[in-house]
Enzyme design. Sequence first.
Site, short mmCIF file in Angstrom:
data_model
loop_
_atom_site.label_atom_id
_atom_site.label_comp_id
_atom_site.label_asym_id
_atom_site.label_seq_id
_atom_site.Cartn_x
_atom_site.Cartn_y
_atom_site.Cartn_z
N LYS A 267 5.48 4.83 7.29
CA LYS A 267 5.50 4.44 6.26
C LYS A 267 7.01 4.51 5.71
CE LYS A 267 3.55 4.02 1.49
NZ LYS A 267 2.58 4.55 0.76
N ASP A 272 8.31 3.64 -4.34
CA ASP A 272 6.81 3.27 -4.76
C ASP A 272 6.70 3.01 -6.20
OD1 ASP A 272 4.38 2.05 -4.88
OD2 ASP A 272 3.49 3.60 -3.81
N LYS A 279 2.73 1.86 -11.67
CA LYS A 279 2.23 3.08 -11.63
C LYS A 279 2.36 3.81 -13.20
CE LYS A 279 2.78 4.72 -6.90
NZ LYS A 279 1.16 5.01 -6.81
N ASP A 290 7.97 8.57 -0.95
CA ASP A 290 7.00 7.61 -0.09
C ASP A 290 7.53 7.01 1.29
OD1 ASP A 290 4.39 6.72 -0.36
OD2 ASP A 290 4.75 4.83 -1.40
N ASP A 349 -0.43 -1.59 -5.62
CA ASP A 349 0.03 -0.27 -5.12
C ASP A 349 -0.69 0.16 -4.10
OD1 ASP A 349 1.21 2.27 -5.80
OD2 ASP A 349 -0.27 2.92 -7.36
N GLU A 351 0.25 -0.66 -1.11
CA GLU A 351 1.15 -1.39 -0.21
C GLU A 351 1.44 -0.92 1.20
OE1 GLU A 351 1.99 1.00 -2.38
OE2 GLU A 351 3.42 2.18 -1.17
N ARG A 353 -0.45 0.49 3.31
CA ARG A 353 -1.35 -0.23 4.40
C ARG A 353 -0.95 -1.54 4.71
NH1 ARG A 353 -6.61 0.52 0.57
NH2 ARG A 353 -5.28 2.30 -0.01
N1 BES Z 1 2.28 6.19 -2.04
C1 BES Z 1 0.86 6.21 -2.82
C2 BES Z 1 -0.10 7.16 -2.35
C3 BES Z 1 0.35 8.41 -3.09
C4 BES Z 1 0.11 8.74 -4.56
C5 BES Z 1 0.73 9.69 -2.40
C6 BES Z 1 0.20 9.94 -4.97
C7 BES Z 1 1.25 10.70 -2.88
C8 BES Z 1 1.07 10.94 -4.32
C9 BES Z 1 0.08 4.71 -2.31
O1 BES Z 1 1.15 3.86 -2.06
C10 BES Z 1 -0.70 4.44 -3.38
O2 BES Z 1 -0.32 3.95 -4.50
N2 BES Z 1 -1.99 4.50 -3.38
C11 BES Z 1 -2.69 4.11 -4.25
C12 BES Z 1 -4.08 3.31 -3.45
C13 BES Z 1 -5.09 2.66 -4.48
C14 BES Z 1 -4.28 1.48 -5.12
C15 BES Z 1 -6.20 2.20 -3.68
C16 BES Z 1 -3.61 5.33 -4.75
O3 BES Z 1 -3.66 6.37 -3.71
O4 BES Z 1 -3.77 5.46 -5.80
ZN ZN Z 2 2.98 4.19 -1.55
MN MN Z 3 1.38 2.53 -3.88
#
Ligand code: BES
Ligand code: ZN
Ligand code: MN
Length: 493
Positions: A267, A272, A279, A290, A349, A351, A353
């Site tokens: 990834k 992000d 966020k 990220d 968010d 993204e 996947r």
């Molecule tokens: N890059 C983030 C995941 C992340 C968050 C990694 C905090 C490390 C610390 C990812 O893109 C994301 O935002 N995931 C969301 C998914 C949700 C919206 C289903 C998450 O984990 O909140």
């Molecule tokens: Zn992310």
């Molecule tokens: Mn995200």
Amino acid sequence: MEFPVRTGAPKSQKTACAILPIFEGRTLKGASHKIDSSCGKILSKLIRTSSSYGKLGQTLLIPQIKGIAAEKILLVGCGKETDFNAKALSQAVSASIAALSKVGLREATSYLAYSSIQDIDEYYKARLTAEAAQSALYRFDEIKSHTSRQTKITRLGIAVDALTKAKEARRGVSHGQAISSGMNIARDLSNRPPNICTPSHLATESQEIAKTFDNLTTKVLAEKDMERLGMGALLSVTRGAKEPAKFIIMEYKGASSNEAPIVLCGKGITFDTGGISLKPPSKMDEMKFDMCGAATVIGTMASLGQLQPSINVIGLVPACENMPGSEATRPSDIVTSMSEQTIEIINTDAEGRLILCDALTYASRYEPRLMIDVATLTGACVIAIGHVYTGLFSNNDDLASDLLEAGKRSLDPAWKLPIDEEYGVSLKSNFADFANSGAREGGASIAAQFLSRFVGKTPWAHLDIAGIAWKSNENKGATGRPVPLLMDFLLNL
Ligand code: BES
Ligand code: ZN
Ligand code: MN
């Protein structure tokens, strides 16, 4: 850094500093015992009169010493002898390097792995020593205007107690060095700010790396190529960004062309923001990390280039930013992935996947023997297992157990988490084939379940590295994990 393997008698080994282990309990063993006899029992006296000694990571420098060829001795606490294992060795090496850096020594010889250590052989003793030493020396100061010109250690001798062990130790050193260079590449890329480390930067760095190694090539696809390929999921993520997306393809060819390759997929979200599903501000700066999955894949490809094992490996890196803006993808937009499955974007968010699913579909072109994706995919994985283990998800139990074992051996551990179909229930969409996000509970498994819909029957594993790829707070910075896990896995195929 160099790691010459030393086979001579400890007392006659010339070195600026002999690094000697000392365990809890008032006896000296191995090299420490041998050296003690030659230098007037100075170590025995010390441990008899000192109230605290041997604690893991504790160090004591003895600046002048007579009777042996070493100029100084660094005594390093190694904990209880019965508990001394690979992890303790690695911690003792880190502590030694920190202590030597303080006094500015350029060279030393380690006896920490001189005697036998439970569960590990000469190869791992040397490899883990080299990795721990290089990791302890890593600094990211390329953007500081004043860098401290500290003298760094450049040669660490690794002493073994028999000539017959030198060969395996040398093999361990060369693997440790290659793994460390891969980790350093991963850490540098990850630590760079997102205004420097853009998708284009990842692309040009991958191309530069490929130039320095035989059998390694890099190809970069632009957005119009991705359009032609039908990567609608990936392209929906980059829509709000001015920076162009890149799809990086690194190919390492160490075996004949008819041998099916392993595909690694990282990834590469270089920042992000969450997109329209923005966020909150707290710790948003850390979303420059990220792209640690991408950095892991690029670093691993470089390690392979250095070691030239007889396998074929493809590294795929979908890279873009996730930004809000008037052209950004909206929650409720529906996109068509390269697999032709349609996805309703509930949360912009989620993204990671979306870029990975098109990369995994692209991977099937290689008819790989197995695929592994690496991603800072979910905050839920961090909530579930914290900052110690990589979250491992797989559709294949043999692959999962091989990766778990590689993680243990390389001190870069992973923990298996479930991926059952039931986790996909909340991805149901009334308007498209499925949605990109579902329930909050079990979020890491839901994300893995989403990805599994793009891998077909190919053995596949997903590594969620959201908790382990970087550290926060005063030690903020990338860790270089899970390069060691992946390299250990690949070297044991
Ligand atoms: N890059 C983030 C995941 C992340 C968050 C990694 C905090 C490390 C610390 C990812 O893109 C994301 O935002 N995931 C969301 C998914 C949700 C919206 C289903 C998450 O984990 O909140
Ligand atoms: Zn992310
Ligand atoms: Mn995200």
